[in-house]
Design a protein around this motif. Structure first.
Motif, PDB file in Angstrom:
ATOM      1  N   GLN A  44       0.994  -1.266  -0.090  1.00 19.62           N
ATOM      2  CA  GLN A  44      -0.092   0.049  -0.023  1.00 19.62           C
ATOM      3  C   GLN A  44       0.786   1.454  -0.066  1.00 19.62           C
ATOM      4  O   GLN A  44       0.530   2.273  -0.396  1.00 19.62           O
ATOM      5  N   ARG A  45       2.009   1.329   0.447  1.00 20.47           N
ATOM      6  CA  ARG A  45       3.012   2.349   0.615  1.00 20.47           C
ATOM      7  C   ARG A  45       4.311   1.667   0.109  1.00 20.47           C
ATOM      8  O   ARG A  45       4.901   1.062   0.944  1.00 20.47           O
ATOM      9  N   GLU A  46       4.905   2.467  -0.857  1.00 19.84           N
ATOM     10  CA  GLU A  46       6.367   2.114  -1.517  1.00 19.84           C
ATOM     11  C   GLU A  46       7.332   2.671  -0.572  1.00 19.84           C
ATOM     12  O   GLU A  46       6.693   3.823   0.150  1.00 19.84           O
ATOM     13  N   PRO A  47       8.421   2.297   0.023  1.00 18.43           N
ATOM     14  CA  PRO A  47       9.520   3.092   0.852  1.00 18.43           C
ATOM     15  C   PRO A  47       9.861   4.183   0.095  1.00 18.43           C
ATOM     16  O   PRO A  47       9.986   4.352  -1.110  1.00 18.43           O
ATOM     17  N   GLY A  48       9.542   5.227   0.948  1.00 19.80           N
ATOM     18  CA  GLY A  48       9.835   6.751   0.591  1.00 19.80           C
ATOM     19  C   GLY A  48       8.840   7.408  -0.304  1.00 19.80           C
ATOM     20  O   GLY A  48       8.788   8.519  -0.866  1.00 19.80           O
ATOM     21  N   GLU A  49       7.609   6.589  -0.687  1.00 24.39           N
ATOM     22  CA  GLU A  49       6.592   6.965  -1.389  1.00 24.39           C
ATOM     23  C   GLU A  49       5.653   8.163  -0.972  1.00 24.39           C
ATOM     24  O   GLU A  49       4.897   7.752   0.298  1.00 24.39           O
ATOM     25  N   GLU A  50       5.420   9.300  -1.535  1.00 19.60           N
ATOM     26  CA  GLU A  50       4.536  10.036  -0.960  1.00 19.60           C
ATOM     27  C   GLU A  50       3.160   9.587  -1.166  1.00 19.60           C
ATOM     28  O   GLU A  50       2.810   8.874  -1.776  1.00 19.60           O
ATOM     29  N   SER A  51       2.193  10.007  -0.218  1.00 14.31           N
ATOM     30  CA  SER A  51       0.676   9.582  -0.159  1.00 14.31           C
ATOM     31  C   SER A  51      -0.069   9.577  -1.457  1.00 14.31           C
ATOM     32  O   SER A  51      -0.600   8.875  -1.906  1.00 14.31           O
ATOM     33  N   ALA A  52       0.146  10.858  -2.131  1.00 12.18           N
ATOM     34  CA  ALA A  52      -0.556  11.218  -3.222  1.00 12.18           C
ATOM     35  C   ALA A  52       0.059  10.373  -4.459  1.00 12.18           C
ATOM     36  O   ALA A  52      -0.892   9.841  -5.152  1.00 12.18           O
ATOM     37  N   ALA A  53       1.223   9.956  -4.360  1.00 19.51           N
ATOM     38  CA  ALA A  53       1.706   9.047  -5.492  1.00 19.51           C
ATOM     39  C   ALA A  53       1.207   7.429  -5.274  1.00 19.51           C
ATOM     40  O   ALA A  53       0.725   6.906  -6.263  1.00 19.51           O
ATOM     41  N   TYR A 232     -16.159   2.758   6.750  1.00 21.74           N
ATOM     42  CA  TYR A 232     -14.955   1.957   6.129  1.00 21.74           C
ATOM     43  C   TYR A 232     -13.777   2.184   7.109  1.00 21.74           C
ATOM     44  O   TYR A 232     -13.178   0.935   6.978  1.00 21.74           O
ATOM     45  N   THR A 233     -13.480   3.148   7.577  1.00 19.52           N
ATOM     46  CA  THR A 233     -12.392   3.503   8.313  1.00 19.52           C
ATOM     47  C   THR A 233     -12.689   3.208   9.883  1.00 19.52           C
ATOM     48  O   THR A 233     -11.637   3.078  10.731  1.00 19.52           O
ATOM     49  N   HIS A 234     -13.670   2.910  10.327  1.00 20.12           N
ATOM     50  CA  HIS A 234     -13.870   2.865  11.570  1.00 20.12           C
ATOM     51  C   HIS A 234     -13.097   1.974  12.444  1.00 20.12           C
ATOM     52  O   HIS A 234     -12.660   2.083  13.374  1.00 20.12           O
ATOM     53  N   LEU A 235     -12.756   0.660  11.859  1.00 13.72           N
ATOM     54  CA  LEU A 235     -12.055  -0.312  12.437  1.00 13.72           C
ATOM     55  C   LEU A 235     -10.674  -0.374  11.898  1.00 13.72           C
ATOM     56  O   LEU A 235      -9.712  -1.058  12.565  1.00 13.72           O
ATOM     57  N   ARG A 236     -10.398   0.606  10.974  1.00 12.25           N
ATOM     58  CA  ARG A 236      -8.960   0.459  10.193  1.00 12.25           C
ATOM     59  C   ARG A 236      -7.986   1.720  10.753  1.00 12.25           C
ATOM     60  O   ARG A 236      -6.992   1.808  10.667  1.00 12.25           O
ATOM     61  N   ALA A 237      -9.048   2.799  11.290  1.00 11.32           N
ATOM     62  CA  ALA A 237      -8.005   4.128  11.358  1.00 11.32           C
ATOM     63  C   ALA A 237      -6.777   4.030  12.583  1.00 11.32           C
ATOM     64  O   ALA A 237      -5.748   4.603  12.378  1.00 11.32           O
ATOM     65  N   HIS A 238      -7.175   2.908  13.431  1.00  9.72           N
ATOM     66  CA  HIS A 238      -6.077   2.886  14.428  1.00  9.72           C
ATOM     67  C   HIS A 238      -4.864   1.787  14.023  1.00  9.72           C
ATOM     68  O   HIS A 238      -3.879   1.551  14.693  1.00  9.72           O
ATOM     69  N   GLU A 239      -5.299   0.647  12.910  1.00  9.68           N
ATOM     70  CA  GLU A 239      -4.329  -0.098  12.332  1.00  9.68           C
ATOM     71  C   GLU A 239      -3.321   0.201  11.244  1.00  9.68           C
ATOM     72  O   GLU A 239      -2.028  -0.131  11.562  1.00  9.68           O
ATOM     73  N   THR A 240      -3.487   1.130  10.627  1.00  9.65           N
ATOM     74  CA  THR A 240      -2.738   1.762   9.383  1.00  9.65           C
ATOM     75  C   THR A 240      -2.803   3.073   8.879  1.00  9.65           C
ATOM     76  O   THR A 240      -4.019   3.585   8.961  1.00  9.65           O
ATOM     77  N   ASP A 241      -2.042   3.567   8.583  1.00  4.39           N
ATOM     78  CA  ASP A 241      -2.214   5.243   7.961  1.00  4.39           C
ATOM     79  C   ASP A 241      -2.008   5.046   6.569  1.00  4.39           C
ATOM     80  O   ASP A 241      -1.635   6.172   5.820  1.00  4.39           O
ATOM     81  N   SER A 242      -2.026   3.813   5.923  1.00  2.00           N
ATOM     82  CA  SER A 242      -1.808   3.670   4.585  1.00  2.00           C
ATOM     83  C   SER A 242      -2.975   4.305   3.621  1.00  2.00           C
ATOM     84  O   SER A 242      -2.428   4.773   2.398  1.00  2.00           O
ATOM     85  N   TYR A 243      -4.130   4.694   4.235  1.00  3.96           N
ATOM     86  CA  TYR A 243      -5.083   5.462   3.518  1.00  3.96           C
ATOM     87  C   TYR A 243      -4.931   6.822   3.520  1.00  3.96           C
ATOM     88  O   TYR A 243      -5.761   7.653   2.945  1.00  3.96           O
ATOM     89  N   ILE A 244      -4.139   7.496   4.572  1.00  7.48           N
ATOM     90  CA  ILE A 244      -4.190   8.663   4.820  1.00  7.48           C
ATOM     91  C   ILE A 244      -3.489   9.706   3.795  1.00  7.48           C
ATOM     92  O   ILE A 244      -2.306   9.322   3.585  1.00  7.48           O
ATOM     93  N   VAL A 245      -4.193  10.821   3.324  1.00 11.39           N
ATOM     94  CA  VAL A 245      -3.244  11.810   2.771  1.00 11.39           C
ATOM     95  C   VAL A 245      -3.540  13.326   3.445  1.00 11.39           C
ATOM     96  O   VAL A 245      -4.043  13.244   4.314  1.00 11.39           O
TER      97      VAL A 245
END
Length: 245
Positions: A44-53, A232-245
């Protein structure tokens, strides 16, 4: 329209189960709060990848799933979403854009067309709205009836179709888009998001879970008015920031 779409989804789940292969995968993944379903194994996130990318890359890899992009006002969701739409069209995919109001739709459409010109990507865009509610970009064709939208789709004349959930919940638009982008998804109820999801294989939700919910009237069971990204994020917000921009 919405009741019929939800009934169809419920009947399918009753027969095949909520997590079985088959149509309406994005709707069922949304209900199950699944991570994005991708064409190929990818982080979901490549090393050093910005969230928009990351958002643009993952949007192009979606395979009947849901990509939720959340962030506060001013975080760049519209800017990123517009460029993700252009990327999808450049890859030959047909895209839909919807939101809770024509104003929000027009704002994203204007951003998409500006990004398309910047990238040198021709986009044949169609908006279902009256002239007072249309976007500001003169290159977007505006039509006033659902039949005109269907005719344009049948003729293969458009890459991008934009309209409110009343358009995309219609049965004649079922399966017409490869991806559907929901802007300001925090203002669209979960029920309406499920109803419009049948118009496309994959969903991209752009929104702020802290935003006010979709305004409305009526008496509903507790939770019926929850917005798509909140669910969608109710159970995931505390697990990962992969969806956050």
């Amino acid at each position: 329209l919405f009741r019929a779409a939800l009934t169809e989804l419920g009947e399918q789940v009753a027969v095949s189960g909520i997590d079985a292969p088959g149509p309406a995968r994005s709707a069922r993944d949304l209900l199950l709060r699944r991570p994005p379903r991708l064409l190929a194994a990818a982080p979901q996130r490549e090393p050093g990848e910005e969230s928009a990318a990351a958002v643009r890359r993952l949007a192009g890899l979606l395979d009947g799933g849901v990509l939720a992009v959340q962030g506060p006002p001013g975080a760049g969701k519209t800017h990123t979403g517009a460029r993700a739409v252009v990327d999808l069209i450049r890859a030959g995919k047909r895209v839909g854009v919807t939101a809770s109001s024509h104003k929000v739709i027009g704002n994203l459409l204007d951003a998409v067309m500006a990004a398309a010109r910047e990238a040198g990507v021709p986009v044949r865009a169609l908006q279902k709205a009256d002239e007072l509610q249309r976007c500001g970009d003169v290159d977007v064709q505006c039509v006033g009836s659902n039949g005109q939208v269907v005719d344009a789709l049948d003729g293969g004349d458009v890459d991008l179709v934009a309209g409110t959930s009343w358009l995309f919940a219609r049965p004649e638009l079922a399966g017409r888009r490869g991806g559907l982008v929901v802007d300001e998804a925090g203002q669209l109820s979960l029920a309406n998001t499920l109803a419009v999801s049948r118009a496309a294989a994959s969903l991209v939700l752009l929104g702020d879970p802290q935003q006010l919910r979709q305004p409305g009237r009526g008496i509903h069971p507790d939770g019926a008015d929850v917005s798509a990204p909140v669910s969608y994020t109710h159970l995931r917000a505390h697990e990962t920031d992969s969806y956050i921009v």
